[in-house]
Design a protein around this motif. Structure first.
Motif, PDB file in Angstrom:
ATOM      1  N   ALA A 151      18.797   9.428 -18.911  1.00 37.57           N
ATOM      2  CA  ALA A 151      19.384  10.182 -17.799  1.00 37.57           C
ATOM      3  C   ALA A 151      18.313  10.970 -17.051  1.00 37.57           C
ATOM      4  CB  ALA A 151      20.467  11.120 -18.321  1.00 37.57           C
ATOM      5  N   ILE A 152      17.399  11.574 -17.788  1.00 34.53           N
ATOM      6  CA  ILE A 152      16.301  12.320 -17.157  1.00 34.53           C
ATOM      7  C   ILE A 152      15.447  11.378 -16.313  1.00 34.53           C
ATOM      8  CG2 ILE A 152      14.145  13.550 -17.634  1.00 34.53           C
ATOM      9  CD1 ILE A 152      15.529  14.755 -20.095  1.00 34.53           C
ATOM     10  N   THR A 153      15.152  10.205 -16.873  1.00 33.48           N
ATOM     11  CA  THR A 153      14.358   9.218 -16.149  1.00 33.48           C
ATOM     12  C   THR A 153      15.070   8.772 -14.872  1.00 33.48           C
ATOM     13  OG1 THR A 153      13.413   8.402 -18.229  1.00 33.48           O
ATOM     14  CG2 THR A 153      13.241   6.958 -16.311  1.00 33.48           C
ATOM     15  N   ALA A 154      16.368   8.516 -15.005  1.00 35.33           N
ATOM     16  CA  ALA A 154      17.132   8.038 -13.845  1.00 35.33           C
ATOM     17  C   ALA A 154      17.218   9.105 -12.762  1.00 35.33           C
ATOM     18  CB  ALA A 154      18.534   7.620 -14.299  1.00 35.33           C
ATOM     19  N   TYR A 155      17.574  10.322 -13.142  1.00 35.46           N
ATOM     20  CA  TYR A 155      17.754  11.368 -12.136  1.00 35.46           C
ATOM     21  C   TYR A 155      16.426  11.730 -11.458  1.00 35.46           C
ATOM     22  CZ  TYR A 155      19.826  15.347  -9.784  1.00 35.46           C
ATOM     23  OH  TYR A 155      20.290  16.194  -8.817  1.00 35.46           O
ATOM     24  N   ALA A 156      15.345  11.711 -12.224  1.00 34.14           N
ATOM     25  CA  ALA A 156      14.033  12.019 -11.642  1.00 34.14           C
ATOM     26  C   ALA A 156      13.630  10.984 -10.602  1.00 34.14           C
ATOM     27  CB  ALA A 156      12.984  12.110 -12.746  1.00 34.14           C
ATOM     28  N   ASN A 157      14.203   9.777 -10.707  1.00 36.87           N
ATOM     29  CA  ASN A 157      13.901   8.729  -9.741  1.00 36.87           C
ATOM     30  C   ASN A 157      14.638   8.909  -8.420  1.00 36.87           C
ATOM     31  OD1 ASN A 157      12.198   6.112 -10.320  1.00 36.87           O
ATOM     32  ND2 ASN A 157      12.956   6.835 -12.292  1.00 36.87           N
ATOM     33  N   TRP A 207      18.985   2.329  -4.502  1.00 34.72           N
ATOM     34  CA  TRP A 207      18.291   2.756  -5.708  1.00 34.72           C
ATOM     35  C   TRP A 207      18.647   4.200  -6.054  1.00 34.72           C
ATOM     36  CZ3 TRP A 207      15.348   0.781  -9.573  1.00 34.72           C
ATOM     37  CH2 TRP A 207      14.569   1.665 -10.323  1.00 34.72           C
ATOM     38  N   HIS A 208      18.629   5.050  -5.028  1.00 31.14           N
ATOM     39  CA  HIS A 208      18.957   6.464  -5.220  1.00 31.14           C
ATOM     40  C   HIS A 208      20.378   6.621  -5.775  1.00 31.14           C
ATOM     41  CE1 HIS A 208      18.867  10.830  -4.150  1.00 31.14           C
ATOM     42  NE2 HIS A 208      20.183  10.639  -4.081  1.00 31.14           N
ATOM     43  N   ASN A 209      21.324   5.933  -5.199  1.00 27.01           N
ATOM     44  CA  ASN A 209      22.712   6.031  -5.647  1.00 27.01           C
ATOM     45  C   ASN A 209      22.888   5.488  -7.067  1.00 27.01           C
ATOM     46  OD1 ASN A 209      23.523   7.163  -3.207  1.00 27.01           O
ATOM     47  ND2 ASN A 209      23.992   5.157  -2.289  1.00 27.01           N
ATOM     48  N   PHE A 210      22.202   4.373  -7.334  1.00 29.71           N
ATOM     49  CA  PHE A 210      22.296   3.773  -8.669  1.00 29.71           C
ATOM     50  C   PHE A 210      21.714   4.700  -9.732  1.00 29.71           C
ATOM     51  CE2 PHE A 210      20.427   1.111 -12.057  1.00 29.71           C
ATOM     52  CZ  PHE A 210      21.592   0.506 -12.523  1.00 29.71           C
ATOM     53  N   MET A 211      20.543   5.267  -9.453  1.00 31.65           N
ATOM     54  CA  MET A 211      19.894   6.166 -10.401  1.00 31.65           C
ATOM     55  C   MET A 211      20.711   7.446 -10.600  1.00 31.65           C
ATOM     56  SD  MET A 211      17.017   4.936 -11.672  1.00 31.65           S
ATOM     57  CE  MET A 211      17.950   3.401 -11.860  1.00 31.65           C
ATOM     58  N   GLU A 212      21.228   8.001  -9.513  1.00 35.05           N
ATOM     59  CA  GLU A 212      21.994   9.241  -9.608  1.00 35.05           C
ATOM     60  C   GLU A 212      23.290   9.029 -10.398  1.00 35.05           C
ATOM     61  OE1 GLU A 212      23.092  12.920  -6.638  1.00 35.05           O
ATOM     62  OE2 GLU A 212      23.425  10.876  -5.894  1.00 35.05           O
ATOM     63  N   ASN A 213      24.024   7.980 -10.050  1.00 32.20           N
ATOM     64  CA  ASN A 213      25.273   7.690 -10.775  1.00 32.20           C
ATOM     65  C   ASN A 213      25.000   7.331 -12.234  1.00 32.20           C
ATOM     66  OD1 ASN A 213      26.814   8.107  -8.455  1.00 32.20           O
ATOM     67  ND2 ASN A 213      26.648   5.957  -7.812  1.00 32.20           N
ATOM     68  N   ALA A 223       7.405   8.216 -18.002  1.00 31.70           N
ATOM     69  CA  ALA A 223       6.581   9.008 -18.915  1.00 31.70           C
ATOM     70  C   ALA A 223       7.313  10.281 -19.361  1.00 31.70           C
ATOM     71  CB  ALA A 223       5.255   9.374 -18.256  1.00 31.70           C
ATOM     72  N   ILE A 224       8.011  10.935 -18.407  1.00 34.79           N
ATOM     73  CA  ILE A 224       8.769  12.153 -18.735  1.00 34.79           C
ATOM     74  C   ILE A 224       9.913  11.835 -19.699  1.00 34.79           C
ATOM     75  CG2 ILE A 224      10.276  13.942 -17.794  1.00 34.79           C
ATOM     76  CD1 ILE A 224       8.604  13.825 -15.229  1.00 34.79           C
ATOM     77  N   GLY A 225      10.644  10.744 -19.418  1.00 39.11           N
ATOM     78  CA  GLY A 225      11.739  10.342 -20.299  1.00 39.11           C
ATOM     79  C   GLY A 225      11.244   9.975 -21.688  1.00 39.11           C
ATOM     80  N   THR A 226      10.105   9.281 -21.735  1.00 44.39           N
ATOM     81  CA  THR A 226       9.513   8.899 -23.025  1.00 44.39           C
ATOM     82  C   THR A 226       9.078  10.131 -23.806  1.00 44.39           C
ATOM     83  OG1 THR A 226       8.730   6.809 -22.086  1.00 44.39           O
ATOM     84  CG2 THR A 226       7.695   7.549 -24.132  1.00 44.39           C
TER      85      THR A 226
END
Length: 308
Positions: A72-78, A15-21, A101-104
């Motif tokens: 991107a903000i939502t993904a990286y924050a995850n 999950w971390h790798n997927f969100m970061e990439n 919520a932050i991305g929205t």
């Protein structure tokens, strides 16, 4: 138990790798969209081409860019606080909710900027594109923009008909040394449809006729009568009315379309203005919002729109 922990750890790592990439890809996509938009505008040689592309596509492309940034903000924050999530998997869903919520929030702020602030900045650039003196490519001479009265000599009857109902505005540029002219077409202030007979944007709503009244169980029906002010083409269009509640108010059909306008916090379908002269002559005009109506009233000349 150990196997479950290893599976959870593996899932979190994936999950971390997927969100970061994914965040990196989305940011790169946003940058590419921005660069392509600016390069596309600068690639046009004609100012009219710059005007058309900017007015039609720039805000849409920028909105897509901001959506990419929001995702991107939502993904990286995850990818943040993975060690806390590993201790208690409930934090995975808490983090997911907070990041969404932050991305929205970012997307909503970007939407407000593009809707309320950006049009002012864009309008200044559009005016620059439109009114910067043209140059005759053959002679290199600067061309003069003719006034409304002067330009009619160079417009045919159909073009003048479009201008007379304010559906289209034409700019005529002339090389005073050679007499060569350049005619550019811009959207006008009023709502008009392109006539399928003459091809000019002169088809206007003349009247509406109720065929059947709306009730609590059945939708009503009206017929809209259109007339072309240039070739006199008559066209009819059926339209449905919403159901009527017991209190007498219409229930708007699900597929109805509205135009946003801050009129008492309500949605505005259109604004209709009727102007009556002392001799009994009258004219009615339709607008999509208050801004268009106000602009029209500031520039209105009754004699100009009276049919001969």
């Amino acid at each position: 138990m150990k196997i479950m922990e290893e599976q959870a750890s593996g899932f979190l790592l994936a999950w971390h790798n997927f969100m970061e990439n994914g965040a990196y890809v989305l940011i790169a996509l946003a940058v590419v969209i921005y660069i392509i938009t600016k390069l596309r505008i600068s690639s046009f040689k004609e100012l009219k081409q710059k005007y058309d592309f900017t007015s039609k596509y720039e805000s849409k492309l920028l909105w897509v860019m901001h959506l990419c940034i929001a995702l991107a903000i939502t993904a990286y924050a995850n990818t943040y606080k993975d060690e806390t999530v590993e201790l208690n998997f409930v934090w995975f869903f808490v983090r997911l909710f907070i990041t969404i919520a932050i991305g929205t929030l970012y997307g909503y702020v970007a939407f407000l900027i593009l809707k309320f602030y950006y049009p002012t900045a864009q309008s200044k650039r559009l005016k620059k594109f439109r009114y910067t003196p043209r140059v005759n490519p053959k002679t290199g001479n600067k061309m003069k923009l003719l006034s409304e009265e002067e330009e009619d000599v160079y417009l045919d009857e159909g073009m003048q008909a479009e201008e007379n109902i304010f559906s289209v505005d034409y700019d005529v540029w002339i090389d005073q040394e050679t007499g060569e002219t350049k005619i550019e077409k811009y959207p006008g202030n009023l709502i008009a449809i392109e006539c399928d007979r003459c091809g000019f944007q002169t088809l206007k709503l003349e009247s509406e006729e109720i065929i059947s009244e709306a009730t609590e169980t059945e939708e009503g029906k009206i017929v809209q009568h259109y007339k072309c002010s240039y070739c006199n083409r008559i066209k009819h269009k059926d339209k449905k009315l919403g159901l009527v509640r017991k209190d007498g108010q219409f229930i708007v059909p699900e597929n109805a379309t509205f135009v946003d306008d801050p009129l008492g916090g309500k949605k505005v379908i259109l604004i209709k203005v009727e102007i009556h002269a002392k001799d009994g002559e009258s004219k009615s005009f339709e607008f999509q919002n208050l801004k268009e109506a106000q602009k029209f009233m500031d520039e209105f000349d009754f004699d100009r729109v009276v049919e001969k």
